[in-house]
Design a protein around this motif. Sequence first.
Motif, PDB file in Angstrom:
ATOM      1  N   ASP A  42       0.814  -1.216   0.000  1.00  9.83           N
ATOM      2  CA  ASP A  42       0.000   0.000   0.000  1.00  9.83           C
ATOM      3  C   ASP A  42       0.850   1.270   0.000  1.00  9.83           C
ATOM      4  O   ASP A  42       0.324   2.377   0.156  1.00  9.83           O
ATOM      5  CB  ASP A  42      -0.942   0.008   1.209  1.00  9.83           C
ATOM      6  CG  ASP A  42      -0.179  -0.039   2.535  1.00  9.83           C
ATOM      7  OD1 ASP A  42       1.065  -0.085   2.501  1.00  9.83           O
ATOM      8  OD2 ASP A  42      -0.842  -0.052   3.590  1.00  9.83           O
ATOM      9  N   GLY A  43       2.173   1.142  -0.152  1.00  9.65           N
ATOM     10  CA  GLY A  43       3.049   2.302  -0.189  1.00  9.65           C
ATOM     11  C   GLY A  43       3.666   2.658   1.143  1.00  9.65           C
ATOM     12  O   GLY A  43       4.574   3.492   1.200  1.00  9.65           O
ATOM     13  N   SER A  44       3.188   2.050   2.216  1.00 10.99           N
ATOM     14  CA  SER A  44       3.769   2.316   3.525  1.00 10.99           C
ATOM     15  C   SER A  44       5.049   1.499   3.699  1.00 10.99           C
ATOM     16  O   SER A  44       5.474   0.783   2.794  1.00 10.99           O
ATOM     17  CB  SER A  44       2.762   1.987   4.635  1.00 10.99           C
ATOM     18  OG  SER A  44       2.418   0.609   4.597  1.00 10.99           O
ATOM     19  N   MET A 118       4.788   1.797   8.972  1.00 11.87           N
ATOM     20  CA  MET A 118       5.024   3.217   9.165  1.00 11.87           C
ATOM     21  C   MET A 118       4.685   3.966   7.877  1.00 11.87           C
ATOM     22  O   MET A 118       4.854   3.428   6.778  1.00 11.87           O
ATOM     23  CB  MET A 118       6.484   3.472   9.533  1.00 11.87           C
ATOM     24  CG  MET A 118       6.897   2.910  10.884  1.00 11.87           C
ATOM     25  SD  MET A 118       6.056   3.709  12.266  1.00 11.87           S
ATOM     26  CE  MET A 118       6.631   5.403  12.092  1.00 11.87           C
ATOM     27  N   PRO A 119       4.225   5.216   7.990  1.00 11.94           N
ATOM     28  CA  PRO A 119       3.953   6.007   6.777  1.00 11.94           C
ATOM     29  C   PRO A 119       5.234   6.207   5.970  1.00 11.94           C
ATOM     30  O   PRO A 119       6.319   6.369   6.534  1.00 11.94           O
ATOM     31  CB  PRO A 119       3.438   7.342   7.341  1.00 11.94           C
ATOM     32  CG  PRO A 119       2.974   7.033   8.725  1.00 11.94           C
ATOM     33  CD  PRO A 119       3.857   5.934   9.224  1.00 11.94           C
TER      34      PRO A 119
END
Length: 329
Positions: A42-44, A118-119
């Motif tokens: 998801d890009g995180s 983590m973002p």
Amino acid sequence: MIKKITLFLLGLLMLAPVGASAAAESKIMIDMHYLVVSPAEDGSTNMMNMVNYTNTDPSEYKGDGKSGAVLTVTLPEGSTSLNFLDGKIAMEQTEKGFITTDPIPGGQTIVLPYSYRMPAGKEINLTFDYPAQIMQVLVPEGMGSIEFKGAEATNQGLFNFEDQKYVGYSVESIPANEPVIMIYNKDIQPKVDEANQAGADKGKENVVTKQSPAFHNPGHLRMWYQSPLKSFNPHVLMIVLAAILIAGISYFSYFRLKNRAEAERLENDADEKAFKLLMAKQNTIMDKILELEDTYGNGLLTEEEYNAKIDAYKQHLVKVKLGLRRFVE
């Protein structure tokens, strides 16, 4: 992928030191903290942890006595999707991370496997609730790099596991509650540093000469001609005696070195056999762990059966770890 990383971390923990001396104010020491950082779908950022906690006190550790917590684990601000990977150890999620509630026997080590996300693109502020001896951060090759702030990190190059390479970073001697800031960028790959070896200049030895005294002292000559050996050429006799002395010393040294080499060879053979046996046990146990995970994943085992067997395998891993300790320290 997660199963392979879990097995990889378990294998690395086999070589981690056991029972390191802790600071006087802390009965709990983090011997080794392995962290695999990789991009999530998801890009995180996916953070997979495998941590060795050792009770350095001979008595059972039940926490600070102020709450039901035994171990407290603080996660970075902004973390999400906490996943605790060992159902055998009782844990409870908190606002800042999670706690465990099972006492730790005196002088024993437990392993906590967990993951969170983590973002992307933000600083990751890691804080350890206990002194940490070593933290190893691994990034799959081609999946980015890490920059550290507030801590001195050593780039350890590449680790290879099942056709996947990992770039390794090492941070040592981290005090409790002292932040270590990481910046992970999946689009920037680490630079390959080439070690430059500088040749050492060899100094020239100075030769000091001085005039030698007369070769023979008159008193020595008089003593020689008054001795029973006066019929022998003194120079030839000295050469013969020196040859006998050198031969005796050489003979003694040869057999002494030979006996020592034989003893060392026998000891090395025994150590090599013991090491190979322990490594074979390690590989067998890790194969069994993979097989058990596949069986459980296919629904052929209940959760209770899975937890009982995985706990038994972990006990075997600890025993093998203790056996390998003397070979890797």
